[in-house]
Design a protein around this motif. Sequence first.
Motif: not given
Length: 327
Positions: A153-158
Amino acid sequence: MSLPQRERTVHFYELHLASRTTAAVTNPSCAPLGPLLSCFSSMILSKGLPHNVRKSTNLHTVLADWRYDAANNCYILLINKANAALSDVALRDLPTTRLRKAGKTKTEGIEVSAHIVLRPNNGNRTASVLLTMGAGVSAADIEFLLNALSRDAAKDPQHKKLFYFDDPSGAVGPDGLSNQYKVSYIFAAHAHKGQTLTAALETGEFESMDLIAHDQGQFDAGGNLQIVERSLSVKAAIPETVTGAAVINAVRSFRKQPDGQMYDKLRVRYKTIAGKSTSATLDLDHLDAAFTLKERIEFDTDVEAQQDSLSPTIVDGLVPLLQSVPT
């Protein structure tokens, strides 16, 4: 590997959330646990199930189902574990007495399912966890899954607002916006030791108890059969009147007698707040210490050991147990 078709043993855990950062921040901020689980849920469902949790030579663990129960504010998970090391079932032909394996190959594993309930608690840093036992799935698997989902999740900008926070110094950048630092999260599950003998008998009802002595001795003349444990069983004439204090006082008094000094453990059986029979084994020197919660749920119909989706029968037995632990 098989599980009883008409019951499951449920262990209780408490999930703890902690944040950390490489920035020069002493106490890094932390997103509430509820929004993090909601983030993981949307991410999992968008990618589709089953989702690999971890895989080794003999073990393959997958998240097979994940749902949110809005009425009880909890997430319900189905984790399946296939174990190639489990021995295959043996079949014997009765007329010929020939014996053969059922046919599992070396690269196949016997899969068994575990149901898990996750409910965020007040305070935003903990969650109550209920886990059905016997499938080889442990609290460590839940930790591994959530920690892996957090990294994804931390890799996703949203999902940036869950992982980036304003610097406590109040410093701003050239664009006039507050400088931010990034955090990562660690999920750790601990056995729920939120119940004492006194609390158990306040909300439930005493059934019986055994005083246990771990005594070693020879049982037969040849010395092949060895005594490893002695027990003294105790019942109550009026079970509903037995309190934790009464048990503790009676045990302490009994141990002062010559024939009571050998006993060191107490196994107490009682009905829980949900009306189910369970037990706890306690050290006689620490009868007022908290112990790990567990329950046994029974079903009116057979439930197989392996499911591809959440079993309504098991879920209906699990969710009411949330009342046993405070939010």
